[in-house]
Design a protein around this motif. Sequence first.
Motif, PDB file in Angstrom:
ATOM      1  N   SER A 166      44.295  43.411  42.754  1.00 42.41           N
ATOM      2  CA  SER A 166      43.679  43.631  44.073  1.00 42.41           C
ATOM      3  C   SER A 166      44.594  44.473  44.956  1.00 42.41           C
ATOM      4  O   SER A 166      44.139  45.382  45.655  1.00 42.41           O
ATOM      5  N   HIS A 177      34.639  45.240  39.639  1.00 38.96           N
ATOM      6  CA  HIS A 177      35.041  43.989  40.293  1.00 38.96           C
ATOM      7  C   HIS A 177      34.899  44.169  41.804  1.00 38.96           C
ATOM      8  O   HIS A 177      35.021  45.279  42.322  1.00 38.96           O
ATOM      9  N   ASN A 183      34.830  42.471  33.227  1.00 39.58           N
ATOM     10  CA  ASN A 183      35.278  41.077  33.249  1.00 39.58           C
ATOM     11  C   ASN A 183      34.209  40.088  32.785  1.00 39.58           C
ATOM     12  O   ASN A 183      34.524  39.013  32.306  1.00 39.58           O
ATOM     13  N   ASP A 218      40.533  50.455  36.575  1.00 43.22           N
ATOM     14  CA  ASP A 218      40.884  49.042  36.662  1.00 43.22           C
ATOM     15  C   ASP A 218      41.022  48.505  35.227  1.00 43.22           C
ATOM     16  O   ASP A 218      40.035  48.222  34.555  1.00 43.22           O
ATOM     17  N   THR A 251      42.485  45.751  34.326  1.00 46.33           N
ATOM     18  CA  THR A 251      42.825  44.318  34.379  1.00 46.33           C
ATOM     19  C   THR A 251      42.315  43.531  33.175  1.00 46.33           C
ATOM     20  O   THR A 251      42.983  42.618  32.698  1.00 46.33           O
ATOM     21  N   GLN A 252      41.128  43.863  32.685  1.00 47.36           N
ATOM     22  CA  GLN A 252      40.559  43.070  31.585  1.00 47.36           C
ATOM     23  C   GLN A 252      40.821  43.692  30.213  1.00 47.36           C
ATOM     24  O   GLN A 252      40.420  43.122  29.203  1.00 47.36           O
ATOM     25  N   SER A 285      46.728  42.571  36.511  1.00 45.99           N
ATOM     26  CA  SER A 285      47.307  41.340  37.061  1.00 45.99           C
ATOM     27  C   SER A 285      47.945  40.539  35.937  1.00 45.99           C
ATOM     28  O   SER A 285      47.325  40.327  34.887  1.00 45.99           O
ATOM     29  N   HIS A 290      48.369  37.368  35.600  1.00 44.44           N
ATOM     30  CA  HIS A 290      47.748  36.094  35.206  1.00 44.44           C
ATOM     31  C   HIS A 290      46.605  36.284  34.220  1.00 44.44           C
ATOM     32  O   HIS A 290      46.081  35.311  33.684  1.00 44.44           O
ATOM     33  N   LYS A 291      46.219  37.543  33.966  1.00 52.08           N
ATOM     34  CA  LYS A 291      45.159  37.763  32.976  1.00 52.08           C
ATOM     35  C   LYS A 291      45.722  37.829  31.554  1.00 52.08           C
ATOM     36  O   LYS A 291      44.975  37.799  30.593  1.00 52.08           O
TER      37      LYS A 291
HETATM   38  N1  PLP Z   1      39.660  43.635  38.399  1.00 48.04           N
HETATM   39  C1  PLP Z   1      39.108  42.879  37.430  1.00 48.04           C
HETATM   40  C2  PLP Z   1      38.317  43.556  36.359  1.00 48.04           C
HETATM   41  C3  PLP Z   1      39.274  41.509  37.440  1.00 48.04           C
HETATM   42  O1  PLP Z   1      38.712  40.773  36.462  1.00 48.04           O
HETATM   43  C4  PLP Z   1      40.023  40.915  38.465  1.00 48.04           C
HETATM   44  C5  PLP Z   1      40.185  39.445  38.527  1.00 48.04           C
HETATM   45  O2  PLP Z   1      39.283  38.687  38.270  1.00 48.04           O
HETATM   46  C6  PLP Z   1      40.584  41.749  39.469  1.00 48.04           C
HETATM   47  C7  PLP Z   1      40.374  43.095  39.392  1.00 48.04           C
HETATM   48  C8  PLP Z   1      41.379  41.183  40.594  1.00 48.04           C
HETATM   49  O3  PLP Z   1      42.530  40.566  40.130  1.00 48.04           O
HETATM   50  P1  PLP Z   1      43.431  39.692  41.107  1.00 48.04           P
HETATM   51  O4  PLP Z   1      42.549  38.703  41.771  1.00 48.04           O
HETATM   52  O5  PLP Z   1      44.445  39.080  40.207  1.00 48.04           O
HETATM   53  O6  PLP Z   1      44.052  40.636  42.087  1.00 48.04           O
END
Ligand code: PLP
Length: 385
Positions: free
Chosen positions: A71, A100, A154, A179, A181-182, A202, A204-205
């Motif tokens: 984020s 997201h 996600n 992004d 993240t996933q 992130s 924590h993922k």
């Molecule tokens: N982008 C994606 C695709 C996500 O799945 C998430 C978290 O669920 C985020 C961004 C945001 O991550 P965070 O809440 O750790 O900043």
Amino acid sequence: MIYADYNGSAPICEDVKEYFINRLQEGPFANPNAIHRLGTKVLTAMENSRAMCAKVLGAKYTQVIFNSGASEGITQVFHSVLESALDDGKNIIITSGIEHSAIINCSRYYENKGYTYKVLPTLSNGVVDIKTLIDWTSEFRGRIALISVMAANNETGVVQPYKEIANLCHESAIPYLCDTTQLIGKEEFNFKDSNIDYAVTSGHKFGALTGTGILIAKHPAKLSALVIGGGQEKGIRGGTQNYLGYETLAVALNSFQKNSHKYKDLKAKKLEFESKIKERFPQVVILGEESHRVPSTTYIAFPGIHGQAVQIELESSDIFVTTSSACSDNEPVTSKVLKAMGVTDEVGRGVVRISLGHCSPLESYDEILEALTKAYEKLGKIKSY
Ligand code: PLP
């Protein structure tokens, strides 16, 4: 207990646990910016971690910026790219409908500041419509300030054509925020080869501590700070660094690299689970099934049986899944991702997301299969909508 919500947040991985317990016992603890010996030791450990993250992610060491998570990275890129793009006549932001909310809310924020916000359509297979993106980049040549399309979704786990988008953006000199993240921690990702301008994730993922993250920038000097602070992270992200957390990012990424072969078996087991559940219940729908998905995500619906009812049934067998993403879980409606894919409410309200990770035992899928079968048999008699 089976934890099947890795896409929401992965448990801290074993290598990280072991590392962190030792690290807390042994120290040292100091401000990484201090000039004394302990400060230098802490700084060295943090910079070694940065180098390890860069290596696993195919980036240059100088391109890796540590932060609190996706984020923050997303907000920083939007802020950096859009703070003055209007002055250069670039007034269009393009994202997809499956992003997201961290991306969508930033886009809306800048829409209120005068940008035109365009949403790329998504095909029913969960993949963004690249043909439309090609058309738009020529139709709006010279006017597009930023394109932001994710690497993997996600909810469905569907992997997007991010390399193609990156090349398209590169040819048209449009900044591309992806992004990731996933994707990171589930599939190999190489920043350099991808040709992306900005990637975010992130910790924590993928098994590191919550509140840690990485922003990778092709040209970090183009970023402006969200937190000005005392000039840490080369002035790009102020504030004393969460060095312990950042060390866990490197450990978790190394653990992924060491164990990434496990995903092959996990994927095979997932496909076996999906085909068995469809054999038992032919009316079941698996969203994005025909597309390339990350290895350990299944987004499954039994039309007419509410996803939340299934989730509660599974939880009573100590299996933890969600109905969609953590952010929209409280809304018993078809998610915006599924709406973007043109999924009907009949299917959309029935979904549960089952997401595992490389540390999950393969047998988890056998247990989930039996528990889901029981849930569908029980709830099928009293269809909830
Ligand atoms: N982008 C994606 C695709 C996500 O799945 C998430 C978290 O669920 C985020 C961004 C945001 O991550 P965070 O809440 O750790 O900043």
